[in-house]
Scaffold this motif. Structure first.
Motif, PDB file in Angstrom:
ATOM      1  N   ARG A 139      -5.698  39.834  17.278  1.00  0.00           N
ATOM      2  CA  ARG A 139      -5.986  38.974  16.129  1.00  0.00           C
ATOM      3  C   ARG A 139      -6.611  39.763  14.978  1.00  0.00           C
ATOM      4  N   ALA A 140      -7.354  40.814  15.315  1.00  0.00           N
ATOM      5  CA  ALA A 140      -8.013  41.622  14.283  1.00  0.00           C
ATOM      6  C   ALA A 140      -7.115  42.714  13.717  1.00  0.00           C
ATOM      7  N   GLY A 141      -5.862  42.779  14.207  1.00  0.00           N
ATOM      8  CA  GLY A 141      -4.922  43.757  13.679  1.00  0.00           C
ATOM      9  C   GLY A 141      -4.899  45.075  14.407  1.00  0.00           C
ATOM     10  N   PHE A 142      -5.590  45.190  15.539  1.00  0.00           N
ATOM     11  CA  PHE A 142      -5.543  46.388  16.366  1.00  0.00           C
ATOM     12  C   PHE A 142      -4.304  46.340  17.272  1.00  0.00           C
ATOM     13  N   ARG A 143      -4.003  47.462  17.871  1.00  0.00           N
ATOM     14  CA  ARG A 143      -3.060  47.496  18.981  1.00  0.00           C
ATOM     15  C   ARG A 143      -3.866  47.447  20.269  1.00  0.00           C
ATOM     16  N   ALA A 200      -8.645  41.775  24.580  1.00  0.00           N
ATOM     17  CA  ALA A 200      -7.308  42.151  24.113  1.00  0.00           C
ATOM     18  C   ALA A 200      -6.798  41.163  23.077  1.00  0.00           C
ATOM     19  N   GLU A 201      -6.999  39.882  23.322  1.00  0.00           N
ATOM     20  CA  GLU A 201      -6.564  38.862  22.365  1.00  0.00           C
ATOM     21  C   GLU A 201      -7.301  39.023  21.041  1.00  0.00           C
ATOM     22  N   ALA A 202      -8.614  39.289  21.106  1.00  0.00           N
ATOM     23  CA  ALA A 202      -9.390  39.478  19.880  1.00  0.00           C
ATOM     24  C   ALA A 202      -8.920  40.715  19.112  1.00  0.00           C
ATOM     25  N   THR A 236     -17.055  33.376  24.051  1.00  0.00           N
ATOM     26  CA  THR A 236     -16.141  34.517  23.994  1.00  0.00           C
ATOM     27  C   THR A 236     -16.037  35.057  22.573  1.00  0.00           C
ATOM     28  N   GLU A 237     -16.149  34.187  21.592  1.00  0.00           N
ATOM     29  CA  GLU A 237     -16.075  34.643  20.203  1.00  0.00           C
ATOM     30  C   GLU A 237     -17.190  35.634  19.894  1.00  0.00           C
ATOM     31  N   ARG A 238     -18.409  35.312  20.334  1.00  0.00           N
ATOM     32  CA  ARG A 238     -19.539  36.226  20.106  1.00  0.00           C
ATOM     33  C   ARG A 238     -19.351  37.516  20.897  1.00  0.00           C
ATOM     34  N   MET A 239     -18.908  37.388  22.163  1.00  0.00           N
ATOM     35  CA  MET A 239     -18.702  38.567  22.998  1.00  0.00           C
ATOM     36  C   MET A 239     -17.647  39.486  22.398  1.00  0.00           C
TER      37      MET A 239
END
Length: 379
Positions: A35-39, A30-32, A364-367
């Motif tokens: 950050r990527a501009g999704f809801r 959810a955090e990623a 977590t970044e890769r996941m």
């Protein structure tokens, strides 16, 4: 912002946001997304991690998704369908079986795209259970959290490999970093857990349930040559009070009452791992991935795991840890004695190799990046 210009939206569904790897992964994704501009939206029955989810900018919707009753599943499907329409959800991502059945019905009614994560091997102790479990293999994309799980779901359900994406779980190196854990945090836990000065600490993180192998560790402690080691069992019993009482009785029967600590849930696992001289994953059934192992490795701790499931992928024997046969208290005792016999230089070398392996493969970044790639495939 007009409805047509809304950013893409992903709804994750799971039973509750209490504790555990599935819940933690949900928040990380959810955090990623944010950050990527999704809801980013999450539907669950709630729990202690809801404030953390909201803190990262996601929206939580409370629904009774923890219930397996067919009538509740049917009603939840209608509620999810309305939620999908009202919020213009593009992708629904199911992480557990009961919510997945509701979500699957909802996406069929609304045309949203459909993703599932296959988190475990799932028991099939009666005829209809395989059908119940199969919903987790029904996604347009099915995320498997290890190669072990990918092979299992394709063998069990005949899933088309073209729909499967292998995305291992990850550790957040911003949190699991030995350099940022203060001595005060470690001392605080040592005092709370009544750890004697200079006593070697063997830590088994994980909820209190028989398949996690707490009994095996207690029996191994009784067989160890080191008679001063203290075993810490860190995890919530989640209402399994009888099992906890049984562990306490086993420790007393083996004369280990003063050397076993059952401490409940630990909110500061990085500090707990730094307090530990060796971490253990003693699961008697295969772990789908085994987040405990990579968290310990990220903290540079020696780790002993059972030789099945995801641990076969995350532990390189004698390089990043050791593997022992499941349920073998004698082998676990011998390996723990070996781990505690390492000198500082040997421990540092093994810990550095383990942390390097985690940072290269299991963050977590890769996941999260791989998970968002799956969403983009469907968009």
């Amino acid at each position: 912002m007009s409805a047509d210009s809304l950013p893409p939206a992903v709804l994750q569904v799971l039973p509750m946001l209490e504790t555990g790897g599935v819940e933690r992964g949900t928040i990380e994704v959810a955090e990623a997304l944010v950050r990527a501009g999704f809801r980013a939206l999450v539907a669950s029955a709630g729990g202690r991690l809801v404030p953390e989810l909201m803190h990262v900018g996601a929206t939580h919707i409370a629904l009774p998704l923890a219930y397996k009753d067919p009538w509740v599943i049917w009603r939840n499907a209608a509620k999810l369908a309305a939620l999908i329409r009202d919020n213009r959800i593009d992708i629904v991502h199911a992480r557990s079986r009961a919510p997945a059945w509701s979500a699957r019905l909802a996406v069929r009614r609304t045309g949203a795209r459909w993703v599932t994560t296959y988190h475990g091997t799932y028991n099939e102790d009666f005829a209809l259970k395989r059908r119940y479990n199969a919903v987790m293999a029904s996604g347009e994309r099915v995320i498997a959290i290890s190669h072990f799980i990918a092979e299992h779901l394709m063998a069990r359900h005949g899933t088309d490999p073209a729909r499967v994406r292998i995305i291992p779980r990850g550790v957040d190196p911003r949190r699991f970093d030995p350099a940022i854990v203060s001595g005060g945090r470690i001392v605080k836990l040592a005092r709370a857990w009544r750890i004697p000065d200079d006593a070697p600490v063997v830590l088994l993180p994980g909820r209190l349930t028989r398949w996690k192998g707490q009994e095996v560790l207690i029996e191994a402690l009784a067989r160890m040559q080191r008679r001063d080691a203290v075993a810490v069992l860190a995890g919530d019993d989640q209402g399994r009070h009888g099992y906890r009482a049984g562990l306490e009785a086993l420790a007393e029967r083996l004369g280990l009452g003063r050397r076993v600590r059952i401490v409940g849930d630990c909110p500061d696992m990085p500090a707990a791992l730094m307090l530990a001289d060796v971490a253990v994953s003693a699961s008697i059934e295969p772990e789908a991935f085994g987040r405990v192992v990579v968290e310990a490795q990220a903290m540079g701790r020696p780790v002993v795991a059972t030789a099945h499931g995801g641990a076969l992928e995350t532990v390189s024997p004698d390089e990043t840890g050791w593997l022992v046969p499941p349920g073998d208290a004698e082998a676990l005792a011998a390996t723990l004695d070996h781990a505690l016999s390492l000198d500082e230089e040997e421990r540092a070398a093994l810990g550095a190799q383990a942390r390097e392996a985690v940072l290269a493969r299991y963050t977590t970044e890769r996941m999260c990046a791989a998970t968002l790639d799956v969403y983009r495939e469907l968009l």
